[in-house]
Design an enzyme around this catalytic site. Structure first.
Site, PDB file in Angstrom:
ATOM      1  N   GLU A 430       0.788  -1.242   0.000  1.00  0.00           N
ATOM      2  CA  GLU A 430       0.000   0.000   0.000  1.00  0.00           C
ATOM      3  C   GLU A 430       0.818   1.289   0.000  1.00  0.00           C
ATOM      4  OE1 GLU A 430      -2.965  -0.219   3.102  1.00  0.00           O
ATOM      5  OE2 GLU A 430      -4.096  -1.786   2.072  1.00  0.00           O
ATOM      6  N   GLU A 527      -6.976  -7.987  -1.073  1.00  0.00           N
ATOM      7  CA  GLU A 527      -7.407  -7.654   0.290  1.00  0.00           C
ATOM      8  C   GLU A 527      -8.859  -7.207   0.263  1.00  0.00           C
ATOM      9  OE1 GLU A 527      -5.409  -4.983   2.888  1.00  0.00           O
ATOM     10  OE2 GLU A 527      -3.395  -5.736   2.445  1.00  0.00           O
TER      11      GLU A 527
END
Length: 675
Positions: A430, A527
């Site tokens: 991320e 995710e």
């Protein structure tokens, strides 16, 4: 010791992890029995100096431990007669430490992910009794010092600085090459512990044996590449043996770089696609023996035009066969790595197997896992998405930091490269999204491009280039990503979490999770998830007396998710959309697990139905598989490996043959999915 065994003369190695160690703090006001490998918290706990770090509010109240310097001290015997050189090897020290022998500095460490060894320390040793000390500097103050002294120009700090307040965390973890989540996360505690967490030993009169192995080629022409670190003139004997005892390749000689032809071997397959055939490689150099298991398989990341022509696919082929990846994201199973045993891992992998996983993503905010983890993945056919340990932060990009990272990547890829289960390397979690979305209010590439340059220097120039030079597996700069669109020339993209390319992280805490129209339809969902509480019995082991009820001080403190985004009230609101909210805590826990399980089932079945239709979804890895402590989180397994309801559901929605019944636009439909 990474598969290293001393075959005969135990005098060739001096084991330091079985000594009588003493642990003291900086001003010597605390002195207890120590252990190596171990962590300071664990030795204090064993000595009765502190209570269980996981209990009550101890994750915050024991913060004083990480603010102290600590020293492990022990004595050991050496016979120098007829010995010419001695090399100290530290398989892992967490993290900033100075190692002294008889008062002389012989080693300094600053990266828990690196194996260290000294030059010859013969002159530092005495014949007879010697003293070794390992002084561990406070992670709290060391990280702060590194942040304070980092040159501001051309950047205005290296964010985020401190984690969100709800994490109860420790600041500046991105300035240390240490487990990122040990400084606090939205599902875990902030201990930032110190310790000698792996083996410590001295090798006499020889170079410590290391072997980097990788497989190349395709059926039937396979090659095994072995790079040996040994004395140049030492004779190495190498054998490759199958399960039936047959020899597939052999070598004897002094070469350090070997390429062995391996013929008539069987392929290694992911679970559900074939058998997991493994071959034992044995390397013998003098009295040192090293063994590793390898498998023969090809892997390819396929990014080609899609049925809907709006982007490109994103999926993995193993041995030429497309694999739908089913599983979850792995986080460290304990805050103190030395407590994670092979037996503990076997229990978790048994739960993964029973839930029909064929994939795990080793998330980039934890640690590179111990050998037993990857051995289990190899033997059970669970493919691994392996990330480098960088997550949710910007990182320094000065030469000292980059050199440490280069050593880390070189060591870890060399250590793990022989495992057939690892099918992709990813450089971070991320961090691209954090940069381009300007999570910290200062990294917008259009306004301050220096952060994009730092990103390129760390992930593309340092990490990915070194991985690609060593290994032939697919690589990704980040997750989520824009896939094929990302290059060293164009390393950050606004569409790095877009459904049409690459992989996505998709969290939605406000929409009705039963509503199919609210679900994203990506190429690969790496995710997605919702929270639930661990069972009452699990929480009872650590909760303060009288505080196991909804809204108590302890349940609010244990909930680390930002209340503006998710948390206890959000779980209650979601569950209340379809169920009557109960009045007692045991039933409320149950209701959070019901809501989590059904919502993830809806999402996974949606992704699996889209396998052969636009958007050609080929992966569903929910967040998260396991817990690091007794808590509320996104996991399907509690800290003690007890199954939440989600894990029971996973055994159904990840079944190789699945029937999915759903309502779409008022019509009842049933889809059969067969992997």
């Amino acid at each position: 010791m990474q598969g290293l065994i001393l075959a005969a003369a135990l005098s060739a190695i001096i084991r330091l992890d079985g000594l009588q160690w003493t642990l003291t703090n900086g001003n010597n006001s605390i002195s207890v029995k120590g252990n190596v490998p171990s962590y300071v918290h664990l030795d204090l706990l064993a000595a009765g100096a502190i209570a269980d770090p996981y209990a009550g509010y101890n994750d915050v109240e024991q913060r004083w431990i990480t603010k102290e310097n600590w020293t492990y001290t022990a004595q050991f015997e050496v016979k120098k007669a007829n010995r010419h050189n001695f090399i100290l090897v530290a398989e892992g020290i967490d993290t900033r430490a100075d190692v002294r022998i008889n008062g002389d500095l012989v080693l300094s460490t600053d990266n828990m992910f690196v194996r260290y060894q000294t030059t010859d320390i013969h002159s530092k040793l005495k014949d007879g009794t010697n003293t070794i000390s390992v002084m561990l500097l406070s992670p709290f103050w060391y990280a702060t010092e590194q942040a304070d002294t980092y040159p501001d120009p051309p950047v205005d700090g290296v964010p985020p600085g401190c984690p969100p307040a709800s994490y109860n965390g420790i600041c500046h973890g991105n300035f240390m090459r240490k487990e990122p989540s040990s400084f606090g996360w939205d599902w875990g505690p902030a201990f930032a512990p110190s310790g000698v967490h792996k083996a410590l030993y001295i090798v006499e009169d020889t170079t410590p044996l290391e072997a980097m192995m990788k497989v190349s080629g395709s059926d039937p022409a396979w090659k095994l590449h072995i790079n040996l670190k040994k004395d140049p003139q030492a004779i190495a004997t190498v054998t490759v043996i199958g399960n039936d005892g047959s020899t597939k390749a052999a070598y004897t000689g002094t070469d350090s770089e070997l390429v062995l032809d391996c013929k008539n071997v069987s392929l290694w397959w992911p679970r559900g696609y074939g058998d997991q055939e493994l071959y034992k490689v044995t390397v013998v150099v003098g009295e040192q023996v090293l063994t590793k298991n390898i498998g023969f398989r090809t892997v390819e990341l396929v990014q080609s035009e899609t049925l809907d022509m709006t982007g490109k696919t994103f999926y993995f082929k193993v041995n030429g066969v497309g694999v739908f990846m089913k599983g979850a994201n792995w986080v460290p199973p304990d805050a103190f790595e030395t407590r994670v045993t092979k037996q503990w891992l076997e229990g978790l992998f048994d739960s993964f197997h029973k839930a029909n996983y064929n994939a795990l993503r080793v998330w980039g905010g934890g640690v590179y896992q111990q050998d037993a983890f990857y051995d289990l993945a190899d033997s059970m056919g669970i493919v691994v998405w392996q990330e480098a340990m960088f997550a949710c932060a910007m990182y320094p990009a000065d030469n000292t930091f980059l050199s440490s990272v280069e050593a880390e990547i070189t060591y870890q890829v060399g250590r793990l490269g022989h495992h057939p289960s690892i099918i992709v390397w990813s450089a971070n979690n991320e961090n691209e999204a954090a940069l381009v979305q300007d999570w910290y209010g200062k990294t917008n590439p259009n306004e301050n491009p220096v952060y994009a340059d730092m990103y390129r220097d760390l992930y593309w120039t340092t990490i990915l280039s070194n991985i690609s030079a060593m290994d032939g597996r697919p690589v990704l700069a980040s997750s989520p990503s824009a896939g094929w669109k990302e290059t060293a020339e164009n390393p950050v993209r606004d569409d790095c979490n877009d459904d049409n390319n690459g992989d996505v992280h998709a969290f939605d805490y406000t929409s009705d999770c039963w509503d199919l129209s609210k679900l994203r339809s990506p190429r690969f969902a790496s995710e997605f998830g919702l929270q639930s509480w661990s069972s009452y019995e699990t929480l009872l082991a650590v909760a303060p007396q009288g505080e196991l009820y909804w809204g108590s001080k302890w349940t609010e403190q244990r909930q680390h998710c930002d209340p503006n985004n998710c948390g206890n009230d959000v779980m209650k609101t979601q569950a209340s959309l379809h169920y009557k909210w109960p009045s007692n805590f045991t039933d409320q826990i149950y209701m959070t697990q019901v809501q989590q399980a059904y919502c993830i089932r809806v999402q996974v079945e949606h992704h699996r139905r889209n396998r052969d239709n636009a958007p050609n979804t080929m992966g569903a890895l929910y967040w998260q598989a396991n817990d690091i402590w007794q808590t509320v989180s996104w996991s399907s397994l509690e800290y003690n490996n007890q199954w939440k309801m989600l894990h029971y559901y996973a055994s159904l929605f990840y079944a190789d043959l699945m029937l999915s019944a759903f309502i779409d636009s008022g019509e009842y439909q049933v889809t059969a999915v067969n992997d």
